[in-house]
Design an enzyme around this catalytic site. Structure first.
Site, short mmCIF file in Angstrom:
data_model
loop_
_atom_site.label_atom_id
_atom_site.label_comp_id
_atom_site.label_asym_id
_atom_site.label_seq_id
_atom_site.Cartn_x
_atom_site.Cartn_y
_atom_site.Cartn_z
N ARG B 52 40.98 -39.55 12.83
CA ARG B 52 40.32 -40.83 12.99
C ARG B 52 41.04 -41.58 14.11
NH1 ARG B 52 44.57 -42.74 12.56
NH2 ARG B 52 43.67 -44.81 12.45
N GLY B 53 40.45 -42.72 14.49
CA GLY B 53 40.97 -43.42 15.66
C GLY B 53 40.12 -43.02 16.84
N ARG B 89 30.32 -39.81 13.70
CA ARG B 89 30.75 -41.21 13.49
C ARG B 89 29.99 -42.04 14.50
NH1 ARG B 89 36.04 -42.38 11.52
NH2 ARG B 89 35.23 -44.45 11.12
N GLN B 201 44.40 -47.63 6.02
CA GLN B 201 45.05 -46.93 7.14
C GLN B 201 46.32 -47.64 7.61
OE1 GLN B 201 41.77 -47.80 7.15
NE2 GLN B 201 40.50 -46.22 8.08
N ASP B 242 37.37 -49.71 18.89
CA ASP B 242 36.52 -48.52 18.85
C ASP B 242 35.46 -48.55 19.94
OD1 ASP B 242 37.63 -48.99 16.02
OD2 ASP B 242 37.12 -46.87 16.10
#
Lengths: 361, 361
Positions: B52-53, B89, B201, B242
């Protein structure tokens, strides 16, 4: 209000001079009744949050004095009980208010009369809280009704933080009372329930209350409210308070201030509902003057809940060894509060507004 | 960066044409390596957040194309792999950026050459990300150094939300890179780590990273940041992003917007750190135009962590039966952002500011 269709209050006198409470640390997974038979048990119940919510803490502390007087009705015991109860939680002013009220009556009595009078006084504080909460519900429901009318009967979306429902009071609640009254009036209401980390009183208690009462609701992370407001999905924010200054600043569960900022940024009305016992007329600057309780970091690093088999467990969510800080409340400046809902009506969050309702001050 | 004193990246090519990742769903309780051998495994790793990220998702997707070309280097397979990866995503623009970049190279090649070139291109994207993050770290460390100098060497308190550290990239990180560079320069830094519900997170990954690197930090509930800023205990907010519009609006983990509001209300600088691959030059209104991923409600109602014996468990924290909504991101309007930290330097969160650094646009 209702649990499994049966009427409950959060606290009630029990046989043998004791007092009984719903042990809120067991909710929503179990409805357990705890019996408190001593001052020490009451202090522990408040500190460990078996009872929580500013109005309920006040009522419970009043019962604590009655139990203290049963054990020892002397002046020394009265002073010591007062001190211990006030120290059990620092932020909510209702606690000190209720203790001072009962002590001011008892101090003039002969020791032999103190237990009975303390019990009567505790019962009176409880009844007054019920009446005040019901009145808050009526005044707040008018606000919800006005929004509902403007939306042509479409559901009114209320966002709330923490639990300021009947579980935080004796009955009805503060921030949730307007929702229950609106429901009774046939107004369509949907509640966004902030889970309210770190202790999850929103997800655990508010969602439980609303579900038991049949009110439509959705649990969200505390982080989500701003996004919902940006997209027009919140019509009104309603929260309780643990202490309100005479200038209208409101201490409430940590994170309330962030929701007030988002409401102001998006033109969403932000109302704080609280009875007069939450008003601290001695303070004029909430951020500077209201003491903010710091609790143990393990409430942040660990989360308690139910495993799939129904048994309770506590899991570590943080990196092992990382320290945590746990501030229990924050202060929302009056400038961000659209209005205060009290048992005497709705007023501006200003000294003038409050004095308009409480002219005796 | 370091795990148990050993240097790691988040993703690296492995023998036999596969790629290996740190399985981030297992952190912080276990450091597990996962081997991805197919497009399907990559899509699943992205959707399930084993990686993720935004920057790391982009790099992983590039490797996904290489694995897809190994199985079937035809035009149809290339188009289908591109479609599946982009759908895994929706919010991070780096994903689409990386896929488009690799596809635009492969589409002109003979199928037989595609796997090798895709691998080289994925490796290049990874190296460029490392260089960009390191540059972000240098630029951001200058901001921290300036605050540190103003405080006479007293610790600089940085608040961060979610994980925009090396685990969100290939190495170094975006929002945390300035902290690592500042540490290397001998500047005293302390980080307030938002736990970042619902997936934690911050508590799980950021606290883990900082602990492994020896950076002083304290985990807090997401609700606490406003209170800390009101009391002067935050000098700077640093987050990742993001997706950033050409006008400077930034989509980031849900709740970022609330921290930006609190920073603005308290005069605390709020900076967003991201590489050029996070910029979406096609958008001008982040709140209206950036798609916000909605994930399953069980990520809100349940919390995963380690039991006392070290085994993993998931507990239900909400009232049983209460529904939950799970918005993964929100958008912080440019007006609340003090500056954007990119690999080319720091600029105002405006179209003019961005064009000053990226004049080719």
């Amino acid at each position: 209000m209702l649990i499994d269709g049966k009427r409950f209050r959060t606290i009630w006198p029990a046989a043998g001079g004791a007092v009984e409470i719903i042990d809120q640390t067991r909710l929503p997974h179990a409805v357990a009744i705890a019996r408190l038979e001593s001052l020490e048990a009451v202090v522990r119940a408040i500190a460990d949050m078996q009872v929580r919510g500013a109005p309920l803490i006040g009522v419970t502390a009043a019962w604590g004095l009655a139990l203290a007087m049963r054990a020892d009705p002397g002046d020394g015991a009265l002073a010591e009980a007062s001190r211990q109860l006030k120290a059990s939680r620092p932020t909510a002013v209702n606690l000190a208010w209720a203790v001072d009220r009962v002590v001011s009556v008892l101090i003039h009595l002969l020791p032999a009369d103190r237990e009975a009078v303390a019990r009567a006084e505790a019962a009176a504080i409880a009844e007054e809280d019920v009446v005040a909460c019901r009145a808050i519900g009526e005044h707040g429901a008018d606000l919800i009704a006005a929004i509902g009318a403007r939306k042509g009967g479409e559901a009114v979306n209320v966002l709330t933080h923490c639990n300021a429902g009947w579980l935080a009071t004796v009955d009805w609640g503060t921030a949730l009372a307007p929702i229950y009254v609106a429901q009774a009036r046939g107004i369509d209401v949907h509640v966004w329930v902030d889970e309210t980390r770190p202790r999850n009183q929103g997800a655990a208690l508010t969602a439980f209350e609303l579900g038991q009462q049949g009110v439509a609701h959705t649990v969200i992370a505390d982080n989500a409210g701003g996004h919902l407001m940006q997209h027009g999905r919140v019509d009104l924010v309603l929260t309780g308070a643990d202490r309100i200054t005479r200038t209208g600043d409101a201490a409430n569960k940590i994170g309330t201030y962030l929701k007030a900022l988002a409401a102001a940024d998006n033109g969403v009305p932000f109302h704080v509902a609280a009875p007069a016992s939450t008003l601290d007329w001695s303070l004029t600057d909430g951020v500077a003057q209201i003491p903010i309780e710091e609790r143990g970091g393990e409430e942040v690093t660990h989360v308690a809940g139910a495993l799939a088999d129904g048994s309770m467990a506590r899991v570590l969510v943080s990196a092992p060894g990382s320290p945590a800080a746990n501030f229990a409340f924050d202060v929302t400046p009056a400038r961000l509060i659209t209005g205060l809902i009290t048992e005497r009506g709705v007023c501006a969050a200003t000294e003038a507004g409050l004095l308009g309702l409480f002219s005796e001050r």
